[in-house]
Design a protein around this motif. Structure first.
Motif, PDB file in Angstrom:
ATOM      1  N   GLN A 152      -1.066   4.409 -13.247  1.00 35.82           N
ATOM      2  CA  GLN A 152      -2.152   5.315 -12.888  1.00 35.82           C
ATOM      3  C   GLN A 152      -2.077   6.621 -13.673  1.00 35.82           C
ATOM      4  N   LEU A 153      -0.881   7.151 -13.843  1.00 37.48           N
ATOM      5  CA  LEU A 153      -0.711   8.381 -14.625  1.00 37.48           C
ATOM      6  C   LEU A 153      -1.132   8.176 -16.074  1.00 37.48           C
ATOM      7  N   ALA A 154      -0.846   7.002 -16.615  1.00 37.09           N
ATOM      8  CA  ALA A 154      -1.194   6.722 -18.005  1.00 37.09           C
ATOM      9  C   ALA A 154      -2.700   6.726 -18.220  1.00 37.09           C
ATOM     10  N   LEU A 155      -3.445   6.426 -17.164  1.00 39.51           N
ATOM     11  CA  LEU A 155      -4.901   6.357 -17.270  1.00 39.51           C
ATOM     12  C   LEU A 155      -5.591   7.654 -16.881  1.00 39.51           C
ATOM     13  N   SER A 156      -4.854   8.622 -16.365  1.00 36.22           N
ATOM     14  CA  SER A 156      -5.476   9.882 -15.967  1.00 36.22           C
ATOM     15  C   SER A 156      -6.048  10.572 -17.193  1.00 36.22           C
ATOM     16  N   GLY A 157      -7.236  11.157 -17.023  1.00 35.10           N
ATOM     17  CA  GLY A 157      -7.913  11.785 -18.146  1.00 35.10           C
ATOM     18  C   GLY A 157      -8.759  10.817 -18.943  1.00 35.10           C
ATOM     19  N   GLN A 158      -8.678   9.522 -18.616  1.00 32.80           N
ATOM     20  CA  GLN A 158      -9.523   8.523 -19.270  1.00 32.80           C
ATOM     21  C   GLN A 158     -10.472   7.962 -18.205  1.00 32.80           C
ATOM     22  N   ILE A 159     -10.959   6.747 -18.413  1.00 29.05           N
ATOM     23  CA  ILE A 159     -11.764   6.098 -17.381  1.00 29.05           C
ATOM     24  C   ILE A 159     -10.783   5.433 -16.430  1.00 29.05           C
ATOM     25  N   ALA A 160     -10.330   6.203 -15.462  1.00 27.11           N
ATOM     26  CA  ALA A 160      -9.251   5.792 -14.575  1.00 27.11           C
ATOM     27  C   ALA A 160      -9.765   4.864 -13.480  1.00 27.11           C
ATOM     28  N   PRO A 161      -8.851   4.185 -12.764  1.00 28.31           N
ATOM     29  CA  PRO A 161      -9.278   3.284 -11.700  1.00 28.31           C
ATOM     30  C   PRO A 161     -10.033   3.991 -10.584  1.00 28.31           C
ATOM     31  N   ASN A 162      -9.535   5.135 -10.095  1.00 32.72           N
ATOM     32  CA  ASN A 162     -10.212   5.999  -9.125  1.00 32.72           C
ATOM     33  C   ASN A 162     -10.423   5.418  -7.738  1.00 32.72           C
ATOM     34  N   ALA A 163     -10.320   4.137  -7.570  1.00 30.86           N
ATOM     35  CA  ALA A 163     -10.512   3.526  -6.256  1.00 30.86           C
ATOM     36  C   ALA A 163      -9.926   2.126  -6.281  1.00 30.86           C
ATOM     37  N   VAL A 164      -9.870   1.516  -5.108  1.00 30.18           N
ATOM     38  CA  VAL A 164      -9.322   0.169  -4.983  1.00 30.18           C
ATOM     39  C   VAL A 164     -10.372  -0.709  -4.306  1.00 30.18           C
ATOM     40  N   PRO A 165     -10.632  -1.910  -4.816  1.00 30.32           N
ATOM     41  CA  PRO A 165     -10.078  -2.468  -6.052  1.00 30.32           C
ATOM     42  C   PRO A 165     -10.766  -1.895  -7.284  1.00 30.32           C
ATOM     43  N   ALA A 166     -10.088  -1.991  -8.389  1.00 28.60           N
ATOM     44  CA  ALA A 166     -10.649  -1.630  -9.685  1.00 28.60           C
ATOM     45  C   ALA A 166      -9.969  -2.495 -10.739  1.00 28.60           C
ATOM     46  N   THR A 167     -10.703  -2.813 -11.774  1.00 25.68           N
ATOM     47  CA  THR A 167     -10.155  -3.619 -12.862  1.00 25.68           C
ATOM     48  C   THR A 167     -10.486  -2.937 -14.182  1.00 25.68           C
ATOM     49  N   ILE A 168      -9.470  -2.706 -14.980  1.00 25.73           N
ATOM     50  CA  ILE A 168      -9.645  -2.052 -16.271  1.00 25.73           C
ATOM     51  C   ILE A 168      -9.239  -3.002 -17.389  1.00 25.73           C
ATOM     52  N   VAL A 169     -10.076  -3.088 -18.404  1.00 25.44           N
ATOM     53  CA  VAL A 169      -9.802  -3.930 -19.572  1.00 25.44           C
ATOM     54  C   VAL A 169      -9.399  -3.024 -20.729  1.00 25.44           C
ATOM     55  N   LEU A 170      -8.239  -3.291 -21.301  1.00 24.38           N
ATOM     56  CA  LEU A 170      -7.785  -2.589 -22.496  1.00 24.38           C
ATOM     57  C   LEU A 170      -8.036  -3.474 -23.711  1.00 24.38           C
ATOM     58  N   ASP A 171      -8.496  -2.868 -24.806  1.00 30.67           N
ATOM     59  CA  ASP A 171      -8.718  -3.645 -26.019  1.00 30.67           C
ATOM     60  C   ASP A 171      -7.392  -3.922 -26.732  1.00 30.67           C
ATOM     61  N   LYS A 172      -7.449  -4.587 -27.859  1.00 32.77           N
ATOM     62  CA  LYS A 172      -6.227  -4.989 -28.552  1.00 32.77           C
ATOM     63  C   LYS A 172      -5.436  -3.807 -29.104  1.00 32.77           C
ATOM     64  N   GLN A 173      -6.080  -2.652 -29.187  1.00 28.56           N
ATOM     65  CA  GLN A 173      -5.371  -1.436 -29.602  1.00 28.56           C
ATOM     66  C   GLN A 173      -4.786  -0.676 -28.417  1.00 28.56           C
ATOM     67  N   GLY A 174      -5.019  -1.204 -27.215  1.00 34.62           N
ATOM     68  CA  GLY A 174      -4.489  -0.561 -26.020  1.00 34.62           C
ATOM     69  C   GLY A 174      -5.377   0.523 -25.452  1.00 34.62           C
ATOM     70  N   ARG A 175      -6.632   0.573 -25.907  1.00 33.96           N
ATOM     71  CA  ARG A 175      -7.568   1.583 -25.440  1.00 33.96           C
ATOM     72  C   ARG A 175      -8.422   1.038 -24.294  1.00 33.96           C
ATOM     73  N   VAL A 176      -8.873   1.934 -23.409  1.00 28.09           N
ATOM     74  CA  VAL A 176      -9.735   1.506 -22.315  1.00 28.09           C
ATOM     75  C   VAL A 176     -11.082   1.082 -22.886  1.00 28.09           C
ATOM     76  N   ALA A 177     -11.430  -0.175 -22.633  1.00 31.27           N
ATOM     77  CA  ALA A 177     -12.687  -0.730 -23.130  1.00 31.27           C
ATOM     78  C   ALA A 177     -13.734  -0.843 -22.035  1.00 31.27           C
ATOM     79  N   ALA A 178     -13.283  -1.094 -20.806  1.00 28.65           N
ATOM     80  CA  ALA A 178     -14.229  -1.289 -19.707  1.00 28.65           C
ATOM     81  C   ALA A 178     -13.521  -1.120 -18.376  1.00 28.65           C
TER      82      ALA A 178
END
Length: 203
Positions: A152-178
């Motif tokens: 969760q800390l790693a995603l702070s400042g980006q498009i973070a989960p913010n609630a439960v449930p949440a699903t985040i997709v990282l691209d092949k470079q490790g960036r938040v894609a969706a």
């Protein structure tokens, strides 16, 4: 405990608390009403709202290292080159239980591809998390993020989960894609998000 360790511990606690009680847009209002009325469900029900990030607008790669419930290391850097699906959940969350079968289906579909699923449990201890995994047939690794909030800390400042449930997709470079905020209602949305990243079709 050193001053630095105290700061990290406080930051982790703040992120975990925020994840349990916060959401986005109408979901935030729902959670605020639950909290204000004294309920403790702290989850978002209904179909998940999807946020996609254009490839040229993605932030820096996410960076975290933590342990899964089997003692293995889960490192964002070691997962570079793969599409990564991070699902944030806890056992007492009904929408988390409802979406488990769809997550399993998409996981199984891409089992032979460069796709990695990681469950991020935000509340439970190991026994409770393991019981959920047995009941719902989850066979991808889970990290217990309530301990230090590493993911969760790693995603702070980006498009973070913010609630439960949440699903985040990282691209092949490790960036938040969706991000899908709320339960995944059927496999098609996640299937498309993962497939587009895997095939390089994301815009």
């Amino acid at each position: 405990m050193s001053a630095r360790s105290r700061i990290v511990a406080v930051a982790a606690s703040a992120v975990i608390a925020a994840l349990a009680l916060a959401g986005c847009s109408s979901s935030n209002d729902d959670l605020s009403r639950q909290y204000g009325s004294g309920t403790t469900q702290n989850y978002i029900s209904g179909t998940g709202a999807v946020t996609e990030v254009a490839t040229d607008q993605r932030s820096a790669p996410v960076d975290f290292t933590t342990k899964d419930t089997d003692g293995g290391t889960v490192s964002a850097k070691e997962l570079r080159g793969k599409v990564v699906v991070l699902n944030f959940w806890y056992a007492g969350c009904p929408p988390c239980r409802a979406e488990a079968k769809y997550l399993n289906q998409v996981h199984d579909q891409y089992a032979d591809d460069d796709v990695v699923f990681v469950g991020v449990n935000v509340r439970d201890e190991e026994g409770t998390a393991a019981a959920f995994e047995r009941t719902f047939g989850v066979d991808y690794p889970t990290v217990l993020d309530a301990r230090d909030g590493a993911v969760q800390l790693a995603l702070s400042g980006q498009i973070a989960p913010n609630a439960v449930p949440a699903t985040i997709v990282l691209d092949k470079q490790g960036r938040v894609a969706a991000r899908v905020l709320g339960a995944i209602d059927g496999k098609s949305i996640l299937q498309t998000l993962v497939g587009d990243e895997l095939d390089g079709k994301a815009s």
